[in-house]
Write an enzyme that holds these catalytic residues in place. Structure first.
Site, PDB file in Angstrom:
ATOM      1  N   HIS A  64       0.875  -1.026   0.093  1.00  0.00           N
ATOM      2  CA  HIS A  64       0.131   0.183   0.094  1.00  0.00           C
ATOM      3  C   HIS A  64       0.711   1.196   0.032  1.00  0.00           C
ATOM      4  O   HIS A  64       0.168   2.308   0.124  1.00  0.00           O
ATOM      5  CB  HIS A  64      -0.824  -0.045   1.054  1.00  0.00           C
ATOM      6  CG  HIS A  64      -1.749  -1.034   1.287  1.00  0.00           C
ATOM      7  ND1 HIS A  64      -2.769  -1.511   0.230  1.00  0.00           N
ATOM      8  CD2 HIS A  64      -2.148  -2.336   1.942  1.00  0.00           C
ATOM      9  CE1 HIS A  64      -3.624  -2.523   0.381  1.00  0.00           C
ATOM     10  NE2 HIS A  64      -2.989  -2.909   1.465  1.00  0.00           N
ATOM     11  N   GLY A  65       2.278   0.992  -0.028  1.00  0.00           N
ATOM     12  CA  GLY A  65       2.837   2.294  -0.413  1.00  0.00           C
ATOM     13  C   GLY A  65       3.138   3.226   0.916  1.00  0.00           C
ATOM     14  O   GLY A  65       3.007   2.888   2.147  1.00  0.00           O
ATOM     15  N   LYS A 106       1.616   5.566   2.199  1.00  0.00           N
ATOM     16  CA  LYS A 106       0.247   5.868   2.945  1.00  0.00           C
ATOM     17  C   LYS A 106       0.070   4.821   3.914  1.00  0.00           C
ATOM     18  O   LYS A 106      -0.740   5.044   4.707  1.00  0.00           O
ATOM     19  CB  LYS A 106      -0.605   6.428   2.093  1.00  0.00           C
ATOM     20  CG  LYS A 106      -0.399   7.838   1.001  1.00  0.00           C
ATOM     21  CD  LYS A 106      -0.176   8.966   1.921  1.00  0.00           C
ATOM     22  CE  LYS A 106       0.129  10.012   1.013  1.00  0.00           C
ATOM     23  NZ  LYS A 106       0.433  11.472   1.866  1.00  0.00           N
ATOM     24  N   ALA A 107       0.476   3.773   3.787  1.00  0.00           N
ATOM     25  CA  ALA A 107       0.054   2.579   4.720  1.00  0.00           C
ATOM     26  C   ALA A 107       0.404   3.067   6.102  1.00  0.00           C
ATOM     27  O   ALA A 107       1.559   3.678   6.275  1.00  0.00           O
ATOM     28  CB  ALA A 107       0.539   1.388   4.186  1.00  0.00           C
ATOM     29  N   PRO A 108      -0.194   2.373   7.159  1.00  0.00           N
ATOM     30  CA  PRO A 108       0.307   2.764   8.470  1.00  0.00           C
ATOM     31  C   PRO A 108       1.361   2.029   8.837  1.00  0.00           C
ATOM     32  O   PRO A 108       2.006   2.769   9.565  1.00  0.00           O
ATOM     33  CB  PRO A 108      -0.890   1.574   9.542  1.00  0.00           C
ATOM     34  CG  PRO A 108      -2.108   1.684   8.406  1.00  0.00           C
ATOM     35  CD  PRO A 108      -1.266   1.581   6.856  1.00  0.00           C
ATOM     36  N   LYS A 116      10.587  -3.060   8.544  1.00  0.00           N
ATOM     37  CA  LYS A 116       8.897  -2.695   8.559  1.00  0.00           C
ATOM     38  C   LYS A 116       9.133  -1.640   9.630  1.00  0.00           C
ATOM     39  O   LYS A 116       9.544  -1.751  10.773  1.00  0.00           O
ATOM     40  CB  LYS A 116       8.385  -4.016   9.165  1.00  0.00           C
ATOM     41  CG  LYS A 116       6.791  -3.262   9.330  1.00  0.00           C
ATOM     42  CD  LYS A 116       5.870  -4.747   9.523  1.00  0.00           C
ATOM     43  CE  LYS A 116       4.416  -4.544   9.779  1.00  0.00           C
ATOM     44  NZ  LYS A 116       3.632  -5.383   9.978  1.00  0.00           N
ATOM     45  N   ASP A 119      -3.343 -12.273  10.500  1.00  0.00           N
ATOM     46  CA  ASP A 119      -3.877 -11.875   9.214  1.00  0.00           C
ATOM     47  C   ASP A 119      -3.014 -12.954   8.109  1.00  0.00           C
ATOM     48  O   ASP A 119      -2.338 -12.260   6.995  1.00  0.00           O
ATOM     49  CB  ASP A 119      -3.501 -10.246   8.828  1.00  0.00           C
ATOM     50  CG  ASP A 119      -4.179  -9.479   9.635  1.00  0.00           C
ATOM     51  OD1 ASP A 119      -5.410  -9.744   9.985  1.00  0.00           O
ATOM     52  OD2 ASP A 119      -3.998  -8.134   9.846  1.00  0.00           O
TER      53      ASP A 119
END
Length: 425
Positions: free
Chosen positions: A65-66, A68-70, A87, A181
């Site tokens: 998600h680039g 802008k991901a959390p 990460k 997940d």
């Protein structure tokens, strides 16, 4: 009958399948080799990781998600030339530094050839980062759902299932039975093309360090009751992944009835679905995104919009800029940014666009916000009552919310609107 394997063991695979699956090596030899090959878990400084990732450069982002991901994942290289993945958590995550370090150290003790192993972490000030082996050959989702040349071969799908079962069994044997997940984005491929299970999912998944799930598409039924991940949740997600591997499509099983999985038309009034309808039924959000992107704003033609002179002079440029930024983010699958820009466009209120509502609806679905997605799909239908896209997006959101009957009704409505449109065009 008579098989004494554990729940996740793959020793009972039929031997007459096309393509062979290599037998697992002796566990003792495997673990010895793995410990020799990898350095011990360690703590890194933030400066070391900044240097390794060129200052957390945008071009080094490898997460789906680039920026802008959390939580963003970067590729990098240490001074000793070892390639790593880093990460970087959102600054509001893991406020308890001691808890983060304890969790990272525990996961860092695992070493197995079926894992993308955790090499270290960083905990300085508000920074919380994890460092793992770098896997250069993309995710299972990319190879299984987004292939361009040819689909993944059957023998390779079986190998993925085997390695995944071995990884989960190994983690369970080491006291790490919970995995968060578990999905096709969590399986990555190493230099030799071997599947590995990302160790990121072994970390607890919330601000308070407790065991939560975050992705509604993969949520087991018991999670909706308890709000916690359990060993049974992992079994459920493993079954979901097997379904993905068998079908080559992402089909959340809790959202799809048996007659759909069997390809059987249901009831006397069953209507064959178009590719878009099928994508909504399967919850194939990537396929829906491709349709909306190709459609553009053609279906907005004819929508009545009154613009005063003041709006033209004072607000129009701001409105168009917000929409343009939202479209760029949507095209690049930066869905959080798209939500923000489209919200600015909608809140300004000088123009009405069902397509913007539809795009924000899908962006909400991509961000695991199905209720907000449903609200936007309904708004799109209020603006354009017979627009089939709005009905289909309502169906997708309702499936995500577990409202099967309402979702099926929305699918039928969308199919009827689409057939009428095609008949008159």
């Amino acid at each position: 009958m008579g098989c004494r394997c554990s729940k996740l063991s793959a020793c009972c695979w039929s031997s007459d399948q096309n393509g062979s699956i290599p037998a697992a090596d002796n566990d003792e030899n495997e673990e010895k080799g793995e410990v020799d090959d990898l350095p011990a878990f360690r703590e890194y400084s933030i400066e070391t990781l900044k240097m390794a990732t060129s200052g957390f450069a945008v071009e080094n982002i490898v997460s789906e998600h680039g920026e802008k991901a959390p939580n963003v994942v970067y590729k990098g290289k240490l001074e000793n030339q070892r390639r790593i993945a880093v990460k970087r958590f959102n600054r509001s995550a893991w406020p308890d530094a001691r808890q983060f370090l304890e969790e990272a150290r525990a996961v860092g003790q695992l070493r197995n050839h079926t894992l993308a192993n955790l090499l270290g972490c960083c905990c300085e000030g508000d920074e919380r980062l994890l460092v793992t082996e770098f896997m250069p050959n993309d995710t299972l989702a990319k190879h299984l759902f987004h292939w361009e040349a040819q689909p993944m071969k059957w023998a390779m799908r079986l190998r993925v299932a085997l390695h995944l079962a071995e990884a989960l069994e190994y983690c369970t044997s080491k006291g790490r039975a919970l995995y968060h997940d578990l999905n096709a984005y969590r399986i990555v491929f190493d230099d030799d093309g071997n599947p590995r299970l990302s160790c990121f999912g072994l970390m607890k998944n919330s601000r308070d360090g407790k065991s939560y799930s975050t992705n509604l598409a993969f949520t087991p039924p018991e999670y909706l009751r308890t709000g916690r991940v359990t060993p049974e949740s992992v079994m459920y997600s493993f079954g979901t992944l097997l379904l993905d591997l068998l079908s080559g499509k992402h089909i959340p099983p809790s959202h799809v009835p048996s007659h759909v999985l069997m390809g059987i038309l249901h009831g006397a009034d069953a209507v064959p679905l178009s590719p878009l309808g099928e994508a909504c039924l399967r919850m194939d959000l990537t396929a829906i995104h491709e349709v909306l992107e190709k459609l553009g704003y053609r279906d907005d033609e004819g929508v009545a919009t009154e613009l005063s002179f003041q709006m033209w002079t004072n607000q129009m440029q701001e409105t168009l800029t917000s929409k343009k930024k939202g479209d760029v983010a949507f095209r690049h699958k930066e869905f959080r940014a798209a939500i923000e820009c489209y919200t600015q466009f909608i809140d300004i209120g000088t123009m009405v666009s069902p397509t913007v509502y539809a795009r924000r609806s899908l962006s909400y679905l991509m961000s695991d916000m199905p209720q907000e997605a449903l609200n936007d799909a309904m708004q799109a239908q209020m603006v354009s009552p017979i627009w089939h896209i709005a009905s289909y997006l309502q169906a997708a959101a309702l499936f995500a919310l577990g409202k099967e009957d309402q979702a099926q009704a929305a699918l039928r409505e969308g199919s009827e609107h689409e057939n009428k449109k095609n008949a008159t065009s």
